[in-house]
Scaffold this motif. Structure first.
Motif, PDB file in Angstrom:
ATOM      1  N   THR A 112       0.822  -0.940  -0.100  1.00 57.55           N
ATOM      2  CA  THR A 112      -0.018   0.087   0.202  1.00 57.55           C
ATOM      3  C   THR A 112       1.076   1.204   0.174  1.00 57.55           C
ATOM      4  O   THR A 112       2.166   1.245   0.673  1.00 57.55           O
ATOM      5  N   ILE A 113       0.288   1.947  -0.471  1.00 49.91           N
ATOM      6  CA  ILE A 113       1.266   3.276  -0.444  1.00 49.91           C
ATOM      7  C   ILE A 113       0.529   5.272  -0.825  1.00 49.91           C
ATOM      8  O   ILE A 113       0.793   5.464  -0.489  1.00 49.91           O
ATOM      9  N   ALA A 114      -0.368   4.502  -0.328  1.00 49.59           N
ATOM     10  CA  ALA A 114      -1.274   5.802   0.119  1.00 49.59           C
ATOM     11  C   ALA A 114      -2.345   6.443   1.329  1.00 49.59           C
ATOM     12  O   ALA A 114      -3.284   7.109   1.524  1.00 49.59           O
ATOM     13  N   ARG A 115      -1.439   5.010   3.001  1.00 53.26           N
ATOM     14  CA  ARG A 115      -2.208   5.274   3.770  1.00 53.26           C
ATOM     15  C   ARG A 115      -1.197   6.000   4.943  1.00 53.26           C
ATOM     16  O   ARG A 115      -0.360   5.576   4.853  1.00 53.26           O
ATOM     17  N   GLU A 116      -1.841   6.920   5.582  1.00 52.80           N
ATOM     18  CA  GLU A 116      -1.576   6.889   7.122  1.00 52.80           C
ATOM     19  C   GLU A 116      -1.012   5.236   7.487  1.00 52.80           C
ATOM     20  O   GLU A 116      -1.493   5.151   8.424  1.00 52.80           O
ATOM     21  N   LYS A 117       0.306   5.358   8.122  1.00 53.58           N
ATOM     22  CA  LYS A 117       0.594   4.083   8.843  1.00 53.58           C
ATOM     23  C   LYS A 117       1.262   3.763   9.683  1.00 53.58           C
ATOM     24  O   LYS A 117       1.870   2.949  10.319  1.00 53.58           O
ATOM     25  N   SER A 118       1.302   5.358  10.440  1.00 55.41           N
ATOM     26  CA  SER A 118       2.184   5.570  12.251  1.00 55.41           C
ATOM     27  C   SER A 118       0.959   6.425  13.252  1.00 55.41           C
ATOM     28  O   SER A 118       0.786   7.257  12.180  1.00 55.41           O
ATOM     29  N   PHE A 119       0.533   6.107  14.031  1.00 55.40           N
ATOM     30  CA  PHE A 119       0.504   6.938  14.845  1.00 55.40           C
ATOM     31  C   PHE A 119       1.651   8.459  15.240  1.00 55.40           C
ATOM     32  O   PHE A 119       1.573   9.006  16.272  1.00 55.40           O
ATOM     33  N   PHE A 120       2.849   7.622  15.479  1.00 53.72           N
ATOM     34  CA  PHE A 120       3.535   8.567  15.893  1.00 53.72           C
ATOM     35  C   PHE A 120       4.473   9.175  14.655  1.00 53.72           C
ATOM     36  O   PHE A 120       3.905   9.265  13.429  1.00 53.72           O
ATOM     37  N   GLY A 121       5.036  10.542  14.253  1.00 52.77           N
ATOM     38  CA  GLY A 121       5.336  11.244  13.618  1.00 52.77           C
ATOM     39  C   GLY A 121       6.245  12.412  14.188  1.00 52.77           C
ATOM     40  O   GLY A 121       7.031  12.068  15.207  1.00 52.77           O
ATOM     41  N   PRO A 122       6.906  13.291  13.488  1.00 50.01           N
ATOM     42  CA  PRO A 122       7.080  14.434  14.175  1.00 50.01           C
ATOM     43  C   PRO A 122       6.769  15.324  15.454  1.00 50.01           C
ATOM     44  O   PRO A 122       5.769  15.039  15.262  1.00 50.01           O
ATOM     45  N   GLY A 123       7.817  15.194  16.115  1.00 46.81           N
ATOM     46  CA  GLY A 123       7.808  15.585  17.367  1.00 46.81           C
ATOM     47  C   GLY A 123       7.275  14.509  18.782  1.00 46.81           C
ATOM     48  O   GLY A 123       7.619  14.321  19.681  1.00 46.81           O
ATOM     49  N   CYS A 124       7.554  13.211  17.890  1.00 46.06           N
ATOM     50  CA  CYS A 124       7.489  12.411  18.525  1.00 46.06           C
ATOM     51  C   CYS A 124       7.577  10.944  17.873  1.00 46.06           C
ATOM     52  O   CYS A 124       6.737   9.677  17.040  1.00 46.06           O
ATOM     53  N   VAL A 125       8.730  10.409  17.800  1.00 44.88           N
ATOM     54  CA  VAL A 125       9.550   9.475  16.993  1.00 44.88           C
ATOM     55  C   VAL A 125       9.473   7.837  17.629  1.00 44.88           C
ATOM     56  O   VAL A 125       9.980   7.897  18.910  1.00 44.88           O
ATOM     57  N   ALA A 126       8.562   6.936  17.056  1.00 47.97           N
ATOM     58  CA  ALA A 126       9.051   5.369  17.521  1.00 47.97           C
ATOM     59  C   ALA A 126       9.036   4.950  16.414  1.00 47.97           C
ATOM     60  O   ALA A 126       9.024   4.781  15.523  1.00 47.97           O
ATOM     61  N   HIS A 127       9.853   3.892  16.980  1.00 46.02           N
ATOM     62  CA  HIS A 127       9.874   2.556  16.308  1.00 46.02           C
ATOM     63  C   HIS A 127       9.856   1.523  16.704  1.00 46.02           C
ATOM     64  O   HIS A 127      10.370   1.112  17.446  1.00 46.02           O
ATOM     65  N   VAL A 128       8.473   0.307  16.130  1.00 39.96           N
ATOM     66  CA  VAL A 128       8.178  -0.547  16.450  1.00 39.96           C
ATOM     67  C   VAL A 128       8.731  -2.345  15.388  1.00 39.96           C
ATOM     68  O   VAL A 128       8.727  -1.840  14.471  1.00 39.96           O
ATOM     69  N   SER A 129       8.565  -2.808  16.518  1.00 34.71           N
ATOM     70  CA  SER A 129       9.316  -4.118  15.435  1.00 34.71           C
ATOM     71  C   SER A 129       7.802  -4.678  15.316  1.00 34.71           C
ATOM     72  O   SER A 129       6.647  -4.922  15.695  1.00 34.71           O
ATOM     73  N   VAL A 130       7.878  -5.480  13.903  1.00 25.78           N
ATOM     74  CA  VAL A 130       6.699  -6.031  13.098  1.00 25.78           C
ATOM     75  C   VAL A 130       7.040  -7.306  12.505  1.00 25.78           C
ATOM     76  O   VAL A 130       6.663  -7.254  11.749  1.00 25.78           O
ATOM     77  N   ALA A 131       8.651  -7.451  13.154  1.00 27.69           N
ATOM     78  CA  ALA A 131       8.421  -8.991  12.220  1.00 27.69           C
ATOM     79  C   ALA A 131       8.439  -9.984  12.942  1.00 27.69           C
ATOM     80  O   ALA A 131       7.360 -11.078  11.510  1.00 27.69           O
ATOM     81  N   HIS A 132       7.110  -9.958  13.208  1.00 22.98           N
ATOM     82  CA  HIS A 132       5.893 -10.874  13.889  1.00 22.98           C
ATOM     83  C   HIS A 132       4.449 -10.780  14.331  1.00 22.98           C
ATOM     84  O   HIS A 132       4.498 -10.020  15.009  1.00 22.98           O
ATOM     85  N   PRO A 133       3.713  -9.918  12.924  1.00 28.02           N
ATOM     86  CA  PRO A 133       3.526  -8.856  12.739  1.00 28.02           C
ATOM     87  C   PRO A 133       1.842  -9.479  13.817  1.00 28.02           C
ATOM     88  O   PRO A 133       0.350  -8.397  14.313  1.00 28.02           O
ATOM     89  N   THR A 134       1.605 -10.780  14.020  1.00 23.34           N
ATOM     90  CA  THR A 134       0.426 -11.192  14.040  1.00 23.34           C
ATOM     91  C   THR A 134       0.396 -11.701  15.416  1.00 23.34           C
ATOM     92  O   THR A 134       1.393 -12.254  16.057  1.00 23.34           O
ATOM     93  N   CYS A 135      -0.533 -11.937  16.287  1.00 22.74           N
ATOM     94  CA  CYS A 135       0.100 -12.494  17.903  1.00 22.74           C
ATOM     95  C   CYS A 135      -0.289 -14.244  17.465  1.00 22.74           C
ATOM     96  O   CYS A 135      -1.388 -15.181  17.055  1.00 22.74           O
ATOM     97  N   GLU A 136       1.022 -14.623  17.990  1.00 29.40           N
ATOM     98  CA  GLU A 136       0.629 -16.150  18.306  1.00 29.40           C
ATOM     99  C   GLU A 136      -0.695 -16.759  18.652  1.00 29.40           C
ATOM    100  O   GLU A 136      -1.001 -18.057  18.314  1.00 29.40           O
TER     101      GLU A 136
END
Length: 292
Positions: A112-136
């Motif tokens: 996908t290319i046309a969607r906002e993908k994060s709650f974080f951004g300028p003023g509060c930057v964060a990087h979460v891991s999505v290596a395993h993106p669903t809950c087993e």
């Protein structure tokens, strides 16, 4: 035990309500990210609190690209949802994943290319891991519940998230299947899964196969009338699946043994003194646990 379970169900094409919900009421939830797709139906099922959100809105008014994904996840978090089950239609790239089957997705390729993908951004930057993106843990519950409902279930699969709203070209379908090794294709699980991880909500994806996309030599192009017919049968199984979830999850909840509910422990990069108060205020529900 660490708290109370609240199940969130995001219903995709064909699933617009939850049967048997007690004390059910539709409520509007305000978020800093705008309005969710619709009001949210809340109540209890089997004694467990539940919230249901129709992803496309009642009457199917939101296209895959315009669904307000951030508002949807934020609203569910504000209501206290701890575990999300995403139910959506998909196409299949595998002969054995036939129309009518359910696939419990465990990986994604996000195109996908046309969607906002994060709650974080300028003023509060964060990087979460999505290596395993669903809950087993949730995926196992979804698989068991789907089998109890009578569905043919495949545990594990890679979901190609496309922008849409058009279906794939034949060349794209062959690329995703033969070169990239994807199993199913859909338009709505991204950025939904990524946002759920940022919000520290466990997330499972139940993909209901409606067609073979366009790669299959015996099926040719996607036929929307056939999709709708298959959806009707799938939805009956999906409703039974949802009905079984409270009994499987129970009313009390431990910490997720996969860490989904602690995804922000080390994710925020912006120093406290450099954080934008306006951005932090918008994150009150999503990241209030770590932002204080």
């Amino acid at each position: 035990m660490t708290g109370t379970t609240m199940i969130g169900v995001i219903g995709g094409s064909g699933l617009y309500e939850i049967d048997g919900l007690e004390n059910a009421s539709w409520q509007r939830v305000e978020t800093p990210w705008g309005d969710p797709s619709d009001e949210i139906l809340t109540g209890t099922l089997g004694g467990v609190p539940m919230a249901f959100l129709p992803r496309h809105g009642r009457g199917h008014v939101w296209s895959p690209s315009t669904v307000p994904y951030r508002a949807n996840i934020d609203a569910l978090k504000r209501l206290g949802v701890t575990d999300i089950f995403s139910v959506s239609a998909c196409g299949s790239f595998r002969e054995n994943m036939a129309p009518g089957d359910f696939v419990i997705v465990d990986q994604f390729i996000d195109r996908t290319i046309a969607r906002e993908k994060s709650f974080f951004g300028p003023g509060c930057v964060a990087h979460v891991s999505v290596a395993h993106p669903t809950c087993e843990r949730l995926g196992a519950h979804a698989a068991a519940a789907a089998r109890e409902a009578g569905a043919n279930v495949h545990e594990g699969g890679t979901y190609l998230a496309m922008e849409g709203p058009q279906f794939s070209t034949l060349a794209e379908s062959k690329l995703y299947r033969d070169v990239w090794g994807c199993d199913v294709i859909g338009m709505t699980n991204m950025p939904e899964a990524k946002l759920a991880r940022e919000a520290e909500i466990c997330y499972a994806s139940v993909a209901m196969v409606t067609d073979y996309d366009s790669w299959h030599p015996d099926h040719g192009e996607v036929d929307i009338s056939e999709i709708i017919a298959t959806l009707g049968a799938n939805v009956a199984h999906a409703r039974d699946l949802v009905a079984a979830l409270p009994g499987r999850l129970g009313g009390e909840r431990d910490l997720c043994n996969h860490g989904c509910d602690r995804a922000l422990d080390h994710a925020i990069m912006t120093a406290p003194g450099a954080r934008d108060p306006a951005r932090v205020a918008m994150l009150d529900a999503v990241a209030g646990r770590v932002l204080g």
